[in-house]
Design an enzyme around this catalytic site. Structure first.
Site, PDB file in Angstrom:
ATOM      1  N   ARG A 137      36.180  33.568  44.522  1.00 39.48           N
ATOM      2  CA  ARG A 137      36.020  34.976  44.152  1.00 39.48           C
ATOM      3  C   ARG A 137      35.666  35.732  45.429  1.00 39.48           C
ATOM      4  NH1 ARG A 137      33.354  31.834  40.295  1.00 39.48           N
ATOM      5  NH2 ARG A 137      34.122  32.053  38.150  1.00 39.48           N
ATOM      6  N   LYS A 162      29.202  32.157  39.957  1.00 39.04           N
ATOM      7  CA  LYS A 162      29.052  32.700  38.611  1.00 39.04           C
ATOM      8  C   LYS A 162      28.175  31.770  37.793  1.00 39.04           C
ATOM      9  CE  LYS A 162      31.854  34.928  35.038  1.00 39.04           C
ATOM     10  NZ  LYS A 162      33.239  35.222  34.588  1.00 39.04           N
ATOM     11  N   HIS A 268      41.082  39.215  43.091  1.00 43.61           N
ATOM     12  CA  HIS A 268      41.035  38.108  42.134  1.00 43.61           C
ATOM     13  C   HIS A 268      42.426  37.528  41.875  1.00 43.61           C
ATOM     14  CE1 HIS A 268      37.957  36.086  39.844  1.00 43.61           C
ATOM     15  NE2 HIS A 268      38.755  35.997  38.799  1.00 43.61           N
ATOM     16  N   ARG A 271      42.895  34.248  43.596  1.00 45.72           N
ATOM     17  CA  ARG A 271      42.251  33.112  42.911  1.00 45.72           C
ATOM     18  C   ARG A 271      43.147  32.643  41.766  1.00 45.72           C
ATOM     19  NH1 ARG A 271      37.184  30.663  41.335  1.00 45.72           N
ATOM     20  NH2 ARG A 271      36.813  30.782  39.085  1.00 45.72           N
ATOM     21  N   HIS A 294      34.897  26.423  36.536  1.00 44.63           N
ATOM     22  CA  HIS A 294      34.886  26.804  35.126  1.00 44.63           C
ATOM     23  C   HIS A 294      34.033  25.827  34.317  1.00 44.63           C
ATOM     24  CE1 HIS A 294      39.005  29.044  35.516  1.00 44.63           C
ATOM     25  NE2 HIS A 294      37.984  29.780  35.908  1.00 44.63           N
ATOM     26  N   TYR A 303      46.026  29.314  32.820  1.00 45.64           N
ATOM     27  CA  TYR A 303      47.047  29.234  33.861  1.00 45.64           C
ATOM     28  C   TYR A 303      48.242  28.405  33.423  1.00 45.64           C
ATOM     29  CZ  TYR A 303      43.258  31.222  36.546  1.00 45.64           C
ATOM     30  OH  TYR A 303      42.244  32.042  36.966  1.00 45.64           O
TER      31      TYR A 303
END
Length: 325
Positions: A137, A162, A268, A271, A294, A303
């Site tokens: 990010r 995150k 973003h 990414r 994640h 994705y």
């Protein structure tokens, strides 16, 4: 009636800092708590409870049409205020869940990535290359310190990502020399700053615990800001990292010059492109999940929808008629 400068909001700010919340979380929580207070006509939260929280969350979903994750952040902010600070139990709450889902992310082709990179200056090209080459990010990239780059292992450590998580991701060999040059420039700037008893901004109150840590090369930002500011916690003069708006403006210009104007491109997007291109190359989805940081593989699975891999093994019936065209 709490407002932006009210003692109550400042009290909440102090409580978050005592608990070690990041500045980003602090700003986010205060934003949603302030909206909650304004939504109810500036009533004090102690005068309200579960019914008012339900009304607020339902309003966000039904009227403001926020995404599910946005509603969750607002909920977390208000729950923190009531449970952690005011010691008020909200109990079970039955509110309208947001139904706005994530759209499929915009992804660039490899040729488009190359065209955009070609129109960026050295520093900005390195930042965008890290976003694409390591799946970072933009905030994670700009917060990188010299100690986070591991040339021996070809890896990058992402700290306080995150959800306040640390993780490791890969480092592209193509970026070794540009990164070494960036390290040299950063260390030279640190040396000059140290002569004025100034150094990189330290996380939390680490600077007080280790007053000479700002002189250590390990703590220097890889992408330092051009100016000096005051530390938000200690008020000491320091040099922070580059602001994300600098990169976003450079990226906008590069996209225009490269002619990549037919799709929405943000920091973003690189990414997203990193993850999509890895999956396209045959990488295991679990590995990509780890690299992206994640929590749930379901987040990474979006994705596969970009690639159409959820339909693996099938093909369009029109292809069977291709000989007739």
């Amino acid at each position: 009636m709490p407002d932006a400068k009210s003692p109550f909001l400042e009290f909440l700010r102090r409580e978050m800092r005592l608990r070690g919340y990041s500045i980003r979380t602090e700003k986010t929580y205060l934003f949603w708590i302030k909206r909650y207070i304004l939504f109810h006509g500036k009533r004090h939260p102690e005068e309200m409870g579960a019914n008012e929280v339900k009304a607020y969350l339902t309003w966000l979903a039904a009227t403001e049409n926020v995404a599910i994750n946005t509603q969750k952040v607002a909920l977390n902010a208000v729950v923190f205020m009531y449970h952690k600070v005011l010691n008020i139990d909200l109990g079970e709450m039955d509110f309208k869940l947001a139904t706005k889902q994530r759209h499929l992310p915009s992804v660039l082709s490899k040729a488009e990535v190359g065209a955009i990179l070609a129109h960026l200056g050295d520093r900005d090209r390195l930042v965008i290359s890290l976003l694409y080459g390591s799946g970072l990010r933009v905030s994670e990239c700009l917060r990188l310190r010299i100690q986070d780059i591991h040339f021996d292992r070809m890896a990058i450590t992402v700290r306080d990502g995150k959800a306040n998580k640390d993780r490791q991701t890969l480092l592209s060999r193509a970026l070794v020399e540009p990164l070494r040059e960036a390290v040299s420039l950063a260390l030279e700037l640190q040396r000059k700053d140290n002569e004025r008893n100034i150094g990189p901004s330290m996380p939390g109150v680490l600077g007080k615990k280790y007053p000479n840590a700002y002189k250590s090369p390990a703590w220097m930002f890889l992408f330092p800001s051009s100016g000096v500011c005051q530390h938000p916690l200690t008020d000491e003069p320091c040099r922070h990292h580059l602001h994300h708006s600098v990169i976003r403006k450079a990226l906008q210009r590069a996209c225009a010059q490269a002619g990549v104007t037919h799709k929405r491109v943000s920091c973003h997007t690189f990414r997203h492109s990193f993850a999509t291109h890895l999956l396209q190359s045959g990488y295991d989805i679990r590995s990509v999940q780890e690299l992206l940081g994640h929590n749930d593989v379901k987040t990474t699975q979006i994705y596969t929808h970009v690639l159409g891999q959820q339909y693996a093994g099938t093909h369009s019936p029109l292809d069977d008629l291709s000989a007739n065209f």
